[in-house]
Design an enzyme around this catalytic site. Structure first.
Site, PDB file in Angstrom:
ATOM      1  N   CYS A 256      -6.127 -26.507  14.789  1.00 48.20           N
ATOM      2  CA  CYS A 256      -7.365 -27.242  15.052  1.00 48.20           C
ATOM      3  C   CYS A 256      -7.161 -28.753  15.008  1.00 48.20           C
ATOM      4  O   CYS A 256      -7.877 -29.497  15.662  1.00 48.20           O
ATOM      5  CB  CYS A 256      -8.441 -26.807  14.070  1.00 48.20           C
ATOM      6  SG  CYS A 256      -8.937 -25.093  14.357  1.00 48.20           S
TER       7      CYS A 256
ATOM      8  N   CYS B  20     -12.387 -26.962  10.979  1.00 51.30           N
ATOM      9  CA  CYS B  20     -11.179 -26.411  10.357  1.00 51.30           C
ATOM     10  C   CYS B  20     -10.087 -27.474  10.235  1.00 51.30           C
ATOM     11  O   CYS B  20      -9.947 -28.344  11.085  1.00 51.30           O
ATOM     12  CB  CYS B  20     -10.688 -25.222  11.185  1.00 51.30           C
ATOM     13  SG  CYS B  20      -9.180 -24.473  10.542  1.00 51.30           S
TER      14      CYS B  20
ATOM     15  N   ASP C  88       0.860  -1.175   0.000  1.00 52.19           N
ATOM     16  CA  ASP C  88       0.000   0.000   0.000  1.00 52.19           C
ATOM     17  C   ASP C  88       0.899   1.227   0.000  1.00 52.19           C
ATOM     18  O   ASP C  88       2.095   1.156   0.273  1.00 52.19           O
ATOM     19  CB  ASP C  88      -1.043  -0.029   1.116  1.00 52.19           C
ATOM     20  CG  ASP C  88      -0.444   0.038   2.485  1.00 52.19           C
ATOM     21  OD1 ASP C  88       0.745   0.343   2.585  1.00 52.19           O
ATOM     22  OD2 ASP C  88      -1.173  -0.197   3.454  1.00 52.19           O
TER      23      ASP C  88
ATOM     24  N   HIS D 170      -4.540 -20.207  12.768  1.00 49.93           N
ATOM     25  CA  HIS D 170      -5.932 -20.613  12.545  1.00 49.93           C
ATOM     26  C   HIS D 170      -6.714 -19.505  11.827  1.00 49.93           C
ATOM     27  O   HIS D 170      -7.420 -19.769  10.852  1.00 49.93           O
ATOM     28  CB  HIS D 170      -6.638 -20.979  13.852  1.00 49.93           C
ATOM     29  CG  HIS D 170      -8.119 -20.998  13.675  1.00 49.93           C
ATOM     30  ND1 HIS D 170      -8.779 -22.033  13.051  1.00 49.93           N
ATOM     31  CD2 HIS D 170      -9.053 -20.037  13.928  1.00 49.93           C
ATOM     32  CE1 HIS D 170     -10.071 -21.713  12.953  1.00 49.93           C
ATOM     33  NE2 HIS D 170     -10.259 -20.519  13.477  1.00 49.93           N
TER      34      HIS D 170
ATOM     35  N   CYS E  42      -6.756 -26.657   9.938  1.00 44.28           N
ATOM     36  CA  CYS E  42      -5.428 -26.074  10.156  1.00 44.28           C
ATOM     37  C   CYS E  42      -4.650 -26.858  11.221  1.00 44.28           C
ATOM     38  O   CYS E  42      -5.218 -27.668  11.965  1.00 44.28           O
ATOM     39  CB  CYS E  42      -5.535 -24.594  10.537  1.00 44.28           C
ATOM     40  SG  CYS E  42      -5.862 -24.300  12.280  1.00 44.28           S
TER      41      CYS E  42
ATOM     42  N   ASP F  24      -8.021  -7.043   2.157  1.00 42.01           N
ATOM     43  CA  ASP F  24      -6.939  -7.164   3.121  1.00 42.01           C
ATOM     44  C   ASP F  24      -7.434  -6.582   4.433  1.00 42.01           C
ATOM     45  O   ASP F  24      -8.300  -5.713   4.431  1.00 42.01           O
ATOM     46  CB  ASP F  24      -5.708  -6.354   2.696  1.00 42.01           C
ATOM     47  CG  ASP F  24      -5.884  -4.884   3.035  1.00 42.01           C
ATOM     48  OD1 ASP F  24      -6.774  -4.255   2.456  1.00 42.01           O
ATOM     49  OD2 ASP F  24      -5.159  -4.373   3.907  1.00 42.01           O
TER      50      ASP F  24
HETATM   51 ZN   LIG Z   1      -8.101 -23.955  12.544  1.00 48.57          ZN
END
Ligand SMILES: [Zn+2]
Length: 376
Positions: free
Chosen positions: A305, A300, A90, A331, A302, A262
């Site tokens: 998780c 999830c 930016d 996460h 990830c 963003d």
């Molecule tokens: Zn997660």
């Protein structure tokens, strides 16, 4: 240079591909923020694992420290940071107005005092392009004037006119291969937004952003402005809504035809202990999680998780272990990428409207109070 292809539309929503010098980005996309050249607490490999294809870095911060010439000598920002993928920088306009002291804005540029050491600097449209070219950004942003919300009509008029003037100067000095995006301003005044969009479009830039929103105005005002501006932007150029970070805002803006987003929310909230989950928000320090042996978000995939319980994550935050902010950030960044994957798949199948309804119903099902309503 940039190639943008809209592959599928669902009403105003678009699913597409954005090819940039450092790689390909599937849109609509969410760009995690790496203000100082790092997505806070995560390694580039971890960011890649979340599915993120592009990050946002900050011209103001990198110009002050370590300096764009130093980064240029190190081979550009992607090489310097170890993130060998697309980066959008930016322009620094927003930070000049929000962080720096003694800002004086004239048609020449924005004069400010560094928040780091008090030194004085002048950001001109030309310098901001030069800095971003030195960084080898995949996408560079024009210098804009983004006054803090709420903005009076005269101030919004001046800022929008100056933003157009500066965009023209940025466009004039850019190298042909620089993917420069213009930023539509005009605060919450519909006619100013429309005239700002039209004057920027006349510059025929590779992409366009909508700035100066998500600063505290009501959501319906945000959506109204986005809904007016998006159709005025060329259909074959990417559209980027700056700073929109709440999942519900992203979903709404995609439906209005926005391609790129963003926000610091997933990373900042991750560090302070708020997780975005499929049922809403989890404030992990809450004592109700002390004995909760379930995953942070059972839906999830990830690393956090798959491997840790809410009870353990809460413990990390309560005792102040650095791993806690890392795991929640990981996460949250993955949550946003899954959100975008869901949106893209829904557009592809032509079911975005019903998908959005289901998503928002799920989100509202069980949220901890976070007190973040005014924290955009
Ligand atoms: Zn997660």
């Amino acid at each position: 240079m940039l190639t943008f292809t809209v592959e599928k539309t669902d009403s105003a929503a678009r699913q597409g591909t954005l090819v940039l010098p450092h790689g390909t980005v599937h849109t609509p996309c969410f760009m995690p923020v790496g203000t100082q050249g790092s997505v806070k607490t995560l390694t580039p490999a971890e960011v890649v694992e979340t599915g993120a294809e592009i990050i946002v870095c900050n011209t103001y911060h990198l110009y002050l420290r370590p300096g764009h010439k130093r980064i240029q000598a190190a081979g550009g920002l992607s090489k310097f940071t170890g993130w060998n993928r697309p980066i959008l920088t930016d322009s620094g306009g927003f930070q000049v107005y929000s962080l720096a002291a003694l800002t004086r804005v004239t048609d020449e540029g924005a004069e400010f005092q560094s928040h780091v050491d008090g030194s004085r600097h002048l950001f001109t449209p030309e310098l901001v392009v030069e800095i971003q070219e030195a960084l080898s950004s995949d996408i560079a942003m024009c210098l804009d004037e983004c006054p803090p919300y709420p903005v009076s009509r005269p101030a919004a008029e001046t800022a929008a006119a100056r933003t157009s003037l500066w965009a023209e100067r940025c466009s004039r000095v850019r190298e042909p291969e620089t993917n420069l995006f213009g930023i539509v301003q005009g605060a919450t005044y519909a006619d100013l937004r429309e005239s700002s969009a039209k004057s920027l479009v006349s510059l025929d830039l590779p992409g366009y952003a909508i700035g100066g929103l998500c600063l505290g105005e009501a959501s319906d005002v945000t959506y109204d402005m986005v809904g007016r501006v998006a159709p005025l932007l060329p259909i074959d150029r990417p559209r980027y809504l700056m700073g929109a970070g709440y999942p519900e805002d992203i979903v709404a803006a995609v439906r209005l035809g926005v391609d790129m987003f963003d926000c610091v929310l997933p990373t900042r909230n991750g560090r302070t202990g708020t997780a975005f989950v499929s049922s809403g928000r989890v404030v992990i320090r809450n004592s109700r999680y002390a004995d909760d042996l379930g995953a942070l978000d059972p839906t999830c995939d990830c690393y956090t998780c798959r491997n840790f319980t809410r009870a353990y994550l809460r413990h990390l935050f309560v005792v102040g272990e650095a791993l806690g902010p890392r795991l929640l950030t990981l996460h949250n960044v993955r949550f946003y990428q899954r959100l975008m994957q869901g949106i893209r798949a829904a557009i592809e199948q032509g079911v975005l409207e019903s998908w959005s309804r289901d998503f928002l119903d799920r989100c509202r099902s069980s949220s901890d109070p976070t007190g973040e309503a005014n924290d955009r």
